[in-house]
Design a protein around this motif. Structure first.
Motif, PDB file in Angstrom:
ATOM      1  N   PHE A 156       0.788  -1.215  -0.025  1.00  0.00           N
ATOM      2  CA  PHE A 156       0.029   0.016  -0.015  1.00  0.00           C
ATOM      3  C   PHE A 156       0.989   1.346  -0.023  1.00  0.00           C
ATOM      4  N   ASP A 157       2.172   1.251  -0.301  1.00  0.00           N
ATOM      5  CA  ASP A 157       2.991   2.199  -0.397  1.00  0.00           C
ATOM      6  C   ASP A 157       2.916   3.061   0.942  1.00  0.00           C
ATOM      7  N   LEU A 158       2.921   2.669   1.841  1.00  0.00           N
ATOM      8  CA  LEU A 158       3.021   3.296   3.365  1.00  0.00           C
ATOM      9  C   LEU A 158       4.496   4.325   3.441  1.00  0.00           C
ATOM     10  N   GLY A 159       4.178   5.341   4.199  1.00  0.00           N
ATOM     11  CA  GLY A 159       5.339   6.164   4.137  1.00  0.00           C
ATOM     12  C   GLY A 159       5.046   6.623   5.914  1.00  0.00           C
ATOM     13  N   PHE A 160       6.094   7.619   6.109  1.00  0.00           N
ATOM     14  CA  PHE A 160       6.049   8.277   7.432  1.00  0.00           C
ATOM     15  C   PHE A 160       6.360   9.678   7.117  1.00  0.00           C
ATOM     16  N   ALA A 161       5.624  10.554   7.980  1.00  0.00           N
ATOM     17  CA  ALA A 161       6.066  11.943   7.806  1.00  0.00           C
ATOM     18  C   ALA A 161       6.940  12.424   9.167  1.00  0.00           C
ATOM     19  N   PRO A 162       8.002  12.804   9.236  1.00  0.00           N
ATOM     20  CA  PRO A 162       8.549  13.137  10.427  1.00  0.00           C
ATOM     21  C   PRO A 162       8.129  14.128  11.424  1.00  0.00           C
ATOM     22  N   ASN A 163       8.167  14.040  12.494  1.00  0.00           N
ATOM     23  CA  ASN A 163       7.520  15.003  13.368  1.00  0.00           C
ATOM     24  C   ASN A 163       8.201  16.389  13.688  1.00  0.00           C
ATOM     25  N   GLU A 164       8.323  17.001  12.375  1.00  0.00           N
ATOM     26  CA  GLU A 164       8.993  18.330  12.026  1.00  0.00           C
ATOM     27  C   GLU A 164       8.065  19.173  11.485  1.00  0.00           C
ATOM     28  N   TRP A 165       8.220  20.325  11.560  1.00  0.00           N
ATOM     29  CA  TRP A 165       7.419  21.510  10.941  1.00  0.00           C
ATOM     30  C   TRP A 165       7.695  21.543   9.332  1.00  0.00           C
ATOM     31  N   GLU A 166       8.818  21.433   8.974  1.00  0.00           N
ATOM     32  CA  GLU A 166       9.173  21.968   7.650  1.00  0.00           C
ATOM     33  C   GLU A 166       9.983  21.018   6.650  1.00  0.00           C
ATOM     34  N   ARG A 167      10.159  19.568   7.067  1.00  0.00           N
ATOM     35  CA  ARG A 167      10.985  18.687   6.438  1.00  0.00           C
ATOM     36  C   ARG A 167      10.345  18.483   4.834  1.00  0.00           C
ATOM     37  N   LEU A 168       9.194  18.008   4.689  1.00  0.00           N
ATOM     38  CA  LEU A 168       8.910  17.687   3.376  1.00  0.00           C
ATOM     39  C   LEU A 168       8.850  18.837   2.486  1.00  0.00           C
ATOM     40  N   ALA A 169       8.342  20.219   3.086  1.00  0.00           N
ATOM     41  CA  ALA A 169       8.408  21.429   2.186  1.00  0.00           C
ATOM     42  C   ALA A 169       9.864  21.725   1.649  1.00  0.00           C
ATOM     43  N   GLN A 170      10.854  21.681   2.628  1.00  0.00           N
ATOM     44  CA  GLN A 170      12.278  21.813   2.302  1.00  0.00           C
ATOM     45  C   GLN A 170      12.632  21.027   1.352  1.00  0.00           C
ATOM     46  N   ALA A 171      12.416  19.672   1.402  1.00  0.00           N
ATOM     47  CA  ALA A 171      12.955  18.571   0.677  1.00  0.00           C
ATOM     48  C   ALA A 171      12.186  18.661  -0.834  1.00  0.00           C
ATOM     49  N   LEU A 172      11.040  19.234  -0.816  1.00  0.00           N
ATOM     50  CA  LEU A 172      10.512  19.493  -2.241  1.00  0.00           C
ATOM     51  C   LEU A 172      11.027  20.474  -3.007  1.00  0.00           C
ATOM     52  N   THR A 173      11.042  21.679  -2.181  1.00  0.00           N
ATOM     53  CA  THR A 173      11.603  22.913  -2.976  1.00  0.00           C
ATOM     54  C   THR A 173      12.871  22.671  -3.507  1.00  0.00           C
ATOM     55  N   ARG A 174      13.806  21.936  -2.640  1.00  0.00           N
ATOM     56  CA  ARG A 174      15.021  21.772  -3.102  1.00  0.00           C
ATOM     57  C   ARG A 174      15.220  21.130  -4.300  1.00  0.00           C
ATOM     58  N   GLN A 175      14.133  20.321  -4.580  1.00  0.00           N
ATOM     59  CA  GLN A 175      14.006  19.479  -5.836  1.00  0.00           C
ATOM     60  C   GLN A 175      13.555  20.242  -6.998  1.00  0.00           C
ATOM     61  N   GLY A 176      13.051  21.582  -6.761  1.00  0.00           N
ATOM     62  CA  GLY A 176      12.565  22.279  -7.905  1.00  0.00           C
ATOM     63  C   GLY A 176      11.196  22.818  -7.953  1.00  0.00           C
ATOM     64  N   PHE A 177      10.374  21.976  -6.886  1.00  0.00           N
ATOM     65  CA  PHE A 177       9.081  22.143  -7.081  1.00  0.00           C
ATOM     66  C   PHE A 177       8.430  23.695  -6.607  1.00  0.00           C
ATOM     67  N   ARG A 178       7.624  24.129  -7.205  1.00  0.00           N
ATOM     68  CA  ARG A 178       7.057  25.463  -6.677  1.00  0.00           C
ATOM     69  C   ARG A 178       6.279  25.496  -5.562  1.00  0.00           C
ATOM     70  N   ALA A 179       6.389  26.384  -4.826  1.00  0.00           N
ATOM     71  CA  ALA A 179       5.701  26.679  -3.495  1.00  0.00           C
ATOM     72  C   ALA A 179       4.115  26.456  -3.801  1.00  0.00           C
ATOM     73  N   GLU A 180       3.737  27.335  -4.751  1.00  0.00           N
ATOM     74  CA  GLU A 180       2.264  27.193  -5.225  1.00  0.00           C
ATOM     75  C   GLU A 180       1.687  25.792  -5.542  1.00  0.00           C
ATOM     76  N   ASP A 181       2.560  25.059  -6.092  1.00  0.00           N
ATOM     77  CA  ASP A 181       2.132  23.541  -6.330  1.00  0.00           C
ATOM     78  C   ASP A 181       2.058  22.768  -5.161  1.00  0.00           C
TER      79      ASP A 181
END
Length: 621
Positions: A156-181
């Motif tokens: 089922f492709d399970l995952g885990f979101a770390p108990n931090e405030w900005e980890r995902l946002a930082q990781a994806l913006t570093r990959q070039g994704f736009r904040a609006e998306d």
């Protein structure tokens, strides 16, 4: 324009993609000769009228007239723009698209849905990687405690979101994704300082896929053992409504469950992500779940394309009764035009707060299988629960209960079932004679008498009479024959006689038939690829008609002789019209003063008559 998909790739993908596999994600298809048929995913129907041609990768529905190629299908069913449909098909098939002047900063040139799906795919990769990293130990421990191993999590492709405030946002913006998306997918939100903050923190992540496998949303569960500080988070958190994620239109686990749903012709709908996982683990691979909402019309529309028997795993409390009633109302709404009326809705009652996983653990697999097989039809379930809470010890209570029960029974469209429930559930449940229920129902405007009231269901829709385009003033037999000739040209051109090459547009009386013939000729004549004929058509309306003719079956099987006779008969009709013109000319000629012309016309007339008789010497059986 930067980011434009190369035309050659669009055409190559159009030809190479597997139409049966793609369309089969949305409706069950069964082989019918060289084609595949199933229930139309665009309208409600009982009898399959939706046809897919794998050799040309196109479809046509003979019920609602929807037709097109795979791009048209994805645009229609997923609400995509053309570039998004191309990109969606490429993702499904593993085809690498090339773009004109594409760069990492040209993501904005890609269609909105494709951009957002790229974001959710990247987020899932992040969540999955984190689950198996050191930070994910708390989530893995929870899964182990619930009896789920790595294989279950990967299914089922399970995952885990770390108990931090900005980890995902930082990781994806570093990959070039736009904040609006990122914001538009619902994965992050703006914080009070205008920065980005992760929506999911310290949660086991359950990705939600569409039928084609794209990740469109997420659900997250808090975990014991994590310190959430002063914040008291809800136990479950789901993605908000986004351009990708509409909770009233999605079910969790459909891609994983679809094969078993089709095989068993039954779907088991529950309310939780882990319920689905536990049922799959126990061998009930046909289980899916709603995503934090009640079962609605779109949910039932989706599952009805795969199976007609639907079993709900609902609590036996008041909320469960209301959920069952809402599901039943949704099925009745879906069946308003005849589609969905055959859905067999049943309820597997869950008592004392137990969930399906508890039932499997307590009953064992075989016991659970028996429980599912013996699930209660939805109307008796609702009636029993309503009567269980009624005051049957007083006259007023019994009367109120009878009226409510009759109102519920009256919503059942099948008259035979209506009588059955009135007898076995209402009369027996309240303790009154069935005849008294019938009389009470009649006073309330609910018909139970077999001789009155309810019109028969499932009446066949009036056909179109075989016309090419519905022009009533034309000779219907002639129009039907013209359509038959065009069908031969599009489906089995090898059966066409040499006389086909003598036909012209004027040999077709119906305007649409003339247009279809012209498109065939412009494309290079009978025998060319259907794609070429479609390209030669001037508009979508005619392209739809061409696909329809190319897919429809003969009412009675024919052979090459019959196909040849049909073509020759059109040519013979032209010759007969020419004969009439010559005969009219003869009436204006004098036998002495116009003798030379008279003899020439007579000779031409004899030749026409002889040719016509030769053409029609083979009768159509």
């Amino acid at each position: 324009m930067a980011g434009r998909i190369l035309k050659d790739d669009i055409e190559t993908l159009r030809r190479q993609a597997d139409a049966v596999a793609v369309v089969g994600d949305y409706t069950t298809l069964k082989r019918a000769g060289t084609r595949y048929k199933g229930l139309c995913p665009f309208h409600n129907e009982k009898t399959p009228s939706f046809t897919v041609a794998p050799d040309g990768n196109f479809f046509h529905c003979f019920g609602c007239d929807e037709s097109g190629d795979l791009y048209d299908f994805l645009m229609r069913i997923e609400g995509l723009e053309f570039p998004e449909a191309v990109e969606a098909l490429a993702r499904r098939t593993g085809f690498t698209l090339r773009y004109e002047e594409m760069s990492t900063r040209d993501r904005q040139a890609v269609g909105q849905r494709s951009r957002l799906v790229q974001v959710t795919a990247a987020a899932l990769e992040f969540f999955t990687r984190t689950l198996y990293a050191d930070a994910g130990e708390v989530a893995r421990a929870y899964l182990k405690e619930r009896g789920f191993g790595r294989e279950d999590a990967q299914r089922f492709d399970l995952g885990f979101a770390p108990n931090e405030w900005e980890r995902l946002a930082q990781a994806l913006t570093r990959q070039g994704f736009r904040a609006e998306d990122l914001i538009e997918t619902g994965l992050v939100v703006r914080n009070e300082r205008g920065g980005l903050r992760d929506r999911f923190r310290g949660r086991l992540i359950f990705p939600v896929h569409d039928p084609g496998g794209d990740v469109i949303g997420f659900g997250g569960r808090i975990l014991p053992g994590l310190d959430y500080g002063d914040f008291d988070p809800p136990k479950y958190l789901n993605s908000p409504e986004t351009p990708l994620y509409k909770k009233t239109r999605v079910l969790y686990g459909v891609p994983q469950a679809r094969a078993d749903i089709v095989r068993t012709q039954q779907v088991l709908i529950c309310e939780g992500y882990t319920d689905v996982m536990a049922l799959h683990q126990a061998g009930f691979g046909n289980a899916v779940a709603t995503c934090g909402t009640a079962v609605g019309v779109e949910h039932l529309r989706m599952v009805s394309r795969y199976a007609q028997k639907v079993v709900f795993a609902f609590d036996g409390d008041e909320a469960g009764v209301k959920a069952a009633e809402r599901a039943w109302e949704a099925a009745r709404t879906l069946g308003g035009d005849g589609g969905g009326a055959d859905l067999d809705l049943r309820v597997l009652v869950l008592e004392d707060g137990r969930d399906p996983a508890d039932l499997v653990r307590d009953m064992g697999v075989e016991g659970m299988r028996d429980a599912v097989a013996g699930a209660t039809p939805v109307v008796p379930f609702v009636l029993r629960r309503r009567l269980a809470g009624a005051d049957l010890g007083s006259e007023a209570g019994r009367t109120a209960a009878l009226h409510e029960a009759i109102e519920i029974v009256g919503r059942e469209p099948d008259l035979d079932l209506r009588r059955e429930w009135a007898r076995t559930e209402v009369a027996a449940g309240i303790g009154v004679a069935y005849e008294f229920v019938v009389r009470s129902a009649k006073r309330l405007g609910v018909e139970l008498d077999a001789h009155e009231g309810v019109a028969p269901m499932g009446q066949a829709r009036q056909g179109r009479g075989g016309s090419v385009g519905g022009v009533a003033s034309l000779d219907r037999a002639r129009v039907r024959r013209e359509r038959d000739v065009l069908r031969t040209a599009l489906q089995v051109p090898q059966w066409l006689p040499d006389e086909w090459f003598e036909l012209a547009e004027d040999d077709f009386t119906h305007p649409v038939a003339r247009q279809v013939f012209a498109a065939v000729q412009t494309a290079g004549g009978a025998g060319v690829e259907l794609a070429a004929v479609l390209d030669a058509a001037p508009d979508d309306s005619l392209r739809g008609k061409i696909r329809e003719i190319a897919l429809e079956d003969e009412v009675v099987p024919i052979d090459a002789d019959v196909a040849a006779w049909r073509v020759r008969s059109l040519l013979a009709d032209r010759l007969q019209a020419e004969e009439r013109t010559l005969k009219q000319r003869l009436q204006t000629l004098h036998h002495t003063s116009d003798r030379e012309e008279l003899m020439a016309v007579l000779g031409e007339l004899r030749e026409l008559e002889a040719r016509r008789r030769a053409l029609t010497s083979v009768s159509e059986d």
